[in-house]
Design a protein around this motif. Sequence first.
Motif, PDB file in Angstrom:
ATOM      1  N   LYS A  71       0.839  -1.204   0.000  1.00 18.50           N
ATOM      2  CA  LYS A  71       0.000   0.000   0.000  1.00 18.50           C
ATOM      3  C   LYS A  71       0.875   1.255   0.000  1.00 18.50           C
ATOM      4  O   LYS A  71       0.651   2.187  -0.775  1.00 18.50           O
ATOM      5  CB  LYS A  71      -0.927   0.012   1.208  1.00 18.50           C
ATOM      6  CG  LYS A  71      -1.760   1.290   1.240  1.00 18.50           C
ATOM      7  CD  LYS A  71      -2.558   1.442   2.518  1.00 18.50           C
ATOM      8  CE  LYS A  71      -3.534   2.605   2.432  1.00 18.50           C
ATOM      9  NZ  LYS A  71      -2.910   3.914   2.531  1.00 18.50           N
ATOM     10  N   GLU A  75       1.304   4.428  -2.679  1.00 24.27           N
ATOM     11  CA  GLU A  75       1.159   5.860  -2.383  1.00 24.27           C
ATOM     12  C   GLU A  75       2.349   6.649  -2.948  1.00 24.27           C
ATOM     13  O   GLU A  75       2.181   7.740  -3.487  1.00 24.27           O
ATOM     14  CB  GLU A  75       1.023   6.121  -0.876  1.00 24.27           C
ATOM     15  CG  GLU A  75      -0.098   5.360  -0.161  1.00 24.27           C
ATOM     16  CD  GLU A  75      -1.504   5.672  -0.675  1.00 24.27           C
ATOM     17  OE1 GLU A  75      -1.649   6.426  -1.659  1.00 24.27           O
ATOM     18  OE2 GLU A  75      -2.463   5.139  -0.092  1.00 24.27           O
ATOM     19  N   HIS A  78       1.638   7.017  -6.489  1.00 26.78           N
ATOM     20  CA  HIS A  78       0.630   8.059  -6.738  1.00 26.78           C
ATOM     21  C   HIS A  78       1.286   9.434  -6.732  1.00 26.78           C
ATOM     22  O   HIS A  78       0.987  10.287  -7.564  1.00 26.78           O
ATOM     23  CB  HIS A  78      -0.471   8.010  -5.670  1.00 26.78           C
ATOM     24  CG  HIS A  78      -1.254   6.739  -5.700  1.00 26.78           C
ATOM     25  ND1 HIS A  78      -2.206   6.416  -4.766  1.00 26.78           N
ATOM     26  CD2 HIS A  78      -1.216   5.692  -6.567  1.00 26.78           C
ATOM     27  CE1 HIS A  78      -2.720   5.237  -5.050  1.00 26.78           C
ATOM     28  NE2 HIS A  78      -2.128   4.770  -6.136  1.00 26.78           N
ATOM     29  N   ASP A 129      -8.309   6.715   2.950  1.00 30.84           N
ATOM     30  CA  ASP A 129      -8.313   6.277   1.551  1.00 30.84           C
ATOM     31  C   ASP A 129      -9.742   6.292   1.006  1.00 30.84           C
ATOM     32  O   ASP A 129      -9.961   6.604  -0.172  1.00 30.84           O
ATOM     33  CB  ASP A 129      -7.681   4.893   1.400  1.00 30.84           C
ATOM     34  CG  ASP A 129      -6.167   4.945   1.578  1.00 30.84           C
ATOM     35  OD1 ASP A 129      -5.715   4.963   2.733  1.00 30.84           O
ATOM     36  OD2 ASP A 129      -5.442   4.999   0.563  1.00 30.84           O
ATOM     37  N   GLU A 158      -6.625   2.303  -5.732  1.00 31.54           N
ATOM     38  CA  GLU A 158      -7.060   2.700  -4.394  1.00 31.54           C
ATOM     39  C   GLU A 158      -7.973   1.695  -3.701  1.00 31.54           C
ATOM     40  O   GLU A 158      -7.986   1.625  -2.476  1.00 31.54           O
ATOM     41  CB  GLU A 158      -7.789   4.044  -4.430  1.00 31.54           C
ATOM     42  CG  GLU A 158      -6.894   5.253  -4.562  1.00 31.54           C
ATOM     43  CD  GLU A 158      -6.034   5.541  -3.334  1.00 31.54           C
ATOM     44  OE1 GLU A 158      -6.130   4.806  -2.329  1.00 31.54           O
ATOM     45  OE2 GLU A 158      -5.263   6.495  -3.390  1.00 31.54           O
ATOM     46  N   HIS A 161      -6.682  -0.381  -1.068  1.00 35.25           N
ATOM     47  CA  HIS A 161      -6.273   0.370   0.122  1.00 35.25           C
ATOM     48  C   HIS A 161      -7.419   0.479   1.119  1.00 35.25           C
ATOM     49  O   HIS A 161      -7.251   0.279   2.311  1.00 35.25           O
ATOM     50  CB  HIS A 161      -5.822   1.783  -0.263  1.00 35.25           C
ATOM     51  CG  HIS A 161      -4.613   1.798  -1.152  1.00 35.25           C
ATOM     52  ND1 HIS A 161      -4.024   2.952  -1.574  1.00 35.25           N
ATOM     53  CD2 HIS A 161      -3.898   0.785  -1.699  1.00 35.25           C
ATOM     54  CE1 HIS A 161      -2.978   2.664  -2.333  1.00 35.25           C
ATOM     55  NE2 HIS A 161      -2.892   1.361  -2.446  1.00 35.25           N
TER      56      HIS A 161
HETATM   57 FE   LIG Z   1      -4.336   5.055  -1.031  1.00 34.89          FE
END
Ligand SMILES: [Fe+2]
Lengths: 313, 98
Positions: A71, A75, A78, A129, A158, A161
Amino acid sequence: MENEKQLEQFEAKINADSKIEPKDWMPEDYRKHLIRQISQHAHSEVIGMQPEGNWITRAPSLRAKLILLAKIQDEGGHGLYLYSSCETLGISREELIEQLHNGKAKYSTIFNYPVLTWADVGAIGWLVDGAAIVNQISLQRTSYGPYSRAMVRICKEESFHQRQGYEIMGKLALGTPEQKEMAQDALNRLWWPTLMMFGPHDADSAHTGKAMKWKIKRETNDELRQRFIDKTVQQAEIIGLTMPDPELKWNAEKNKYDHGKIDWEEFKRVVNGDGPCNKKRMDNHLKAHDEGAWVREAATAYAAKQVKEQVVA
Amino acid sequence: MSNVKDSQWPLWEVFVQASPGIPHKHVGSVHAPDKQMALQNSRDLYTRRSEGISIWVVPAEAIVASNPEDSGMFFEPSNDKVYRHPTFYVMPEGSKNI
Ligand SMILES: [Fe+2]
Ligand SMILES: [Fe+2]
């Protein structure tokens, strides 16, 4: 006038729901708004790795540890998608990081709260999230092409998550009384800061007008916050947790939940640097940046050496 | 201030082929000091969930793009050549499979 014609064409494109691409003409304000919003979004992804990162070595099982690592790696990814899309607007990565470090750019206030227990890790996935998903699904339709494409990628990643976080919360809430208490405590502390993630009420939001007009944002802060609340209440009920808002009530007439007042004074304090962990988060980022300098230097030197050898050979 | 220290490295555009037989598609970009790292960073960033079987990285500065402001004129030559489309032709009444 040249500019007026360009503005007209720009607005026609926006009205037709077409996308604006990096080389297209755009008003300076549109560019500025995007840089502010996308960079804040990118910084939030990256700073958001810290609160969860603290728990990697303390995850309660190997399974939990692997999931948490994956996870957090997402991120970081992202953040990179978003920095890249922000750079298409003509700002460099260095400037973006510099603005984070000197405080010109902000990141989401939620990451300035401490993560005290394993239940907090669950609550972050489920709530933080979850809130990010509501926001990002809406932003898939943003008018700026590179931002929209980054949102599509991010949304695909996502949902795991949120589900892993809700799984943690569910297990704790349905576990021993102590575990359930831990889950309830995490919800109590993180619920309100999560609602603040959507930003000020529409009436008090300085940037909403133009952002909506130019379709940078497709729905307002309050609309998105409401959607998140309406989705989440049932999820809390199913696992037997109580929302820490005595005024939260289903409003059959309006077909949505009414909720209590958000403490905007707290929000302002945390935005302006006075949250529980602001200093810690920034110190950590600066430290990692400085300690990584030799890696960047070495890689640059190695690349230069390769080029030189190629020329010789 | 030394530039080397804070270098963001050159920008590379990343293209991923999702499965055999289909074209590589632009997925985004990465910063990297050299082509090997550009490839590895792209793998870590864009194919964490088996999104690809092949990656191309191209120095962003090597890409030449048409200018949106000229696109009207630039693509104009194809606008008046309707005979390039099959629908332009009138087939004999009753003919099939063509
Ligand atoms: Fe996330
Ligand atoms: Fe994210």
